[in-house]
Scaffold this active site. Structure first.
Site, PDB file in Angstrom:
ATOM      1  N   HIS A 137      25.119   4.602 -47.993  1.00 18.47           N
ATOM      2  CA  HIS A 137      24.964   3.144 -47.932  1.00 18.47           C
ATOM      3  C   HIS A 137      25.549   2.613 -46.619  1.00 18.47           C
ATOM      4  O   HIS A 137      24.887   1.864 -45.886  1.00 18.47           O
ATOM      5  CB  HIS A 137      25.677   2.510 -49.134  1.00 18.47           C
ATOM      6  N   GLU A 138      26.782   3.018 -46.344  1.00 16.42           N
ATOM      7  CA  GLU A 138      27.428   2.556 -45.111  1.00 16.42           C
ATOM      8  C   GLU A 138      26.750   3.147 -43.880  1.00 16.42           C
ATOM      9  O   GLU A 138      26.681   2.500 -42.834  1.00 16.42           O
ATOM     10  CB  GLU A 138      28.903   2.930 -45.131  1.00 16.42           C
ATOM     11  N   HIS A 140      23.918   0.930 -42.818  1.00 13.11           N
ATOM     12  CA  HIS A 140      24.358  -0.184 -41.966  1.00 13.11           C
ATOM     13  C   HIS A 140      24.605   0.298 -40.538  1.00 13.11           C
ATOM     14  O   HIS A 140      24.175  -0.330 -39.566  1.00 13.11           O
ATOM     15  CB  HIS A 140      25.664  -0.773 -42.524  1.00 13.11           C
ATOM     16  N   ASP A 148     -11.783  12.968 -67.107  1.00 14.60           N
ATOM     17  CA  ASP A 148     -12.268  13.424 -65.795  1.00 14.60           C
ATOM     18  C   ASP A 148     -12.762  12.260 -64.934  1.00 14.60           C
ATOM     19  O   ASP A 148     -13.774  12.358 -64.239  1.00 14.60           O
ATOM     20  CB  ASP A 148     -13.381  14.457 -65.959  1.00 14.60           C
TER      21      ASP A 148
END
Length: 411
Positions: A22-23, A26, A209
């Protein structure tokens, strides 16, 4: 016990990796736009070690419960040196700042999707959430049953057994039921709900199909045990008549490397919808958490902390339920990603809201012939921010306590 401990540690490690990435989202997006990133650390508390590469210090701290990315000038309150000032984050265009702020949540979404994609390619995705009405098996017969064992293990030689309507009507494994009696059925639960009150010849629209065909199936009424909520006795059942055609739907849906993108995408969309529903229900679930702390029965739908999620992950590994472990890890990433985008400080969504407030404010000022205003003074928002931090901390404390004294268990 060893498998349980391994599962708990593995799930906690997965959370730590998610936060670190996550960091990193950034950091990488900020660097891509030319912003100055001073520090990127995993964890909090005293520093374990660090090293410097270029203008950024990278390191690890002792408490692995998060991390941070220090971008110069993220707010106007952030003091910057003369050499940092031209690259301060608040000086960049609104759309660039928005991308940097949202990059953490986007990383969570990508991680969740990757987990689901890998599941789709290997063990398959649970059909319980997608509910695809594609037939996996067609039974030879249907019969009355007064116990669950009879339902799960039908004996076609027993008295009263008849040829399954699906088999007699021409349904085949691989067929997808798209409509029953002229009513669209998007999931297998829709099919079941539509069939149960019916009896006799019914028109089924089936995709086979890639072609749509119509079959007439003679729905049979059979006896089945169901929960008797009116009796007041836990686990009590009663026998009712329900319509059935004798088909089974897949527990897991399997894909190849290409089709897994579509399967994981559908599953991701469904999990996003469920995540949003859980967020809306979050406030009303808190009293139940408090009730469980003081001895009340723990509602399995109440919020859990990282501690509770790790415990459930450990139980899943101990029971050999790896799909549940991975689904839980993916859902946690989706929840954190969505929650982090809420327009509340100090969440990233709160910073995004402030960024766009500045943009709209300056646009309005421009229409009135005025110069653009300066960056928002975060000191004026500090009181609201502290209240939200206090509420968030209190909720975290409650859920952690509940997960220790009265945890949600798989069994």
């Amino acid at each position: 016990m060893l498998a349980y401990i391994f599962g708990v540690v593995l799930f906690a490690l997965g959370i730590c990796v998610s936060v670190a990435l996550h960091e990193a989202g950034h950091m990488l997006s900020a660097k891509a736009f030319g912003m100055k990133v001073r520090r990127y650390f995993i964890g909090f508390g005293p520093k374990v070690f660090s090293f410097r590469r270029g203008e950024t210090e990278y390191g690890v701290k002792w408490i692995p419960l998060g991390g941070f990315c220090d971008i110069a000038g993220m707010t106007a309150l952030d003091e910057v040196t003369p050499d940092e000032a031209p690259r301060a984050m608040w000086r960049f265009k609104t759309w660039k700042r928005t991308i940097v702020l949202a990059a953490g949540s986007v990383t969570h979404f990508l991680l969740g999707f990757i987990v689901l994609y890998l599941m789709a390619c290997t063990m398959g995705l649970p059909n319980a959430m997608i509910g695809k009405a594609q037939i996996a098996t067609v039974a030879d017969c249907v019969q009355n049953a007064t116990t669950e064992d009879q339902v799960l293990n039908p004996n076609c030689q027993s008295t009263g057994a008849t040829v399954a309507p699906a088999k007699a009507g021409g349904l085949q494994p691989g067929d997808e039921i798209v409509a029953v009696g002229g009513t669209e059925t998007k999931t297998y639960s829709d099919v079941t709900a539509k069939i149960q009150p019916l009896s006799g010849p019914v028109d089924f629209e089936v995709k086979r199909d890639g072609q749509l065909i119509h079959l007439t199936i003679n729905v049979a009424q059979v006896e089945r045990p169901v929960s008797d909520t009116s009796s007041g006795s836990q686990g009590a059942t009663k026998i009712v008549k329900v319509g059935t055609i004798g088909v089974g739907f897949p527990t897991y849906l399997h894909y190849n490397a290409v089709s897994a993108f579509g399967g994981a995408g559908m599953f991701t969309a469904d999990m996003f919808a469920q995540t949003w529903d859980r967020l809306l229900e979050f406030p009303e679930r808190i009293p139940a958490v408090v009730h469980s702390i003081f001895g009340g029965e723990r509602d399995p739908n109440t919020p859990v902390s990282v501690v509770g999620a790790s415990r459930i992950g450990g139980e899943a590994v101990e029971a050999g339920l790896w799909p549940l472990f991975l689904i839980l890890l993916a859902s946690l990433n989706f929840f954190v990603g969505v929650f982090n985008l809420l327009p509340l400080l100090p969440l990233d969504g709160g910073h995004i809201a402030v960024t766009w407030y500045e943009r709209v404010r300056d646009w309005v000022r421009g229409l009135r012939g005025k110069a653009a205003g300066g960056p928002v003074d975060y000191t004026k928002l500090s009181a609201i921010t502290m209240v939200l931090v206090f509420v968030g901390g209190a909720v975290t404390l409650l859920t952690v306590t509940a997960d220790i004294v009265n945890p949600i268990r798989l069994q």
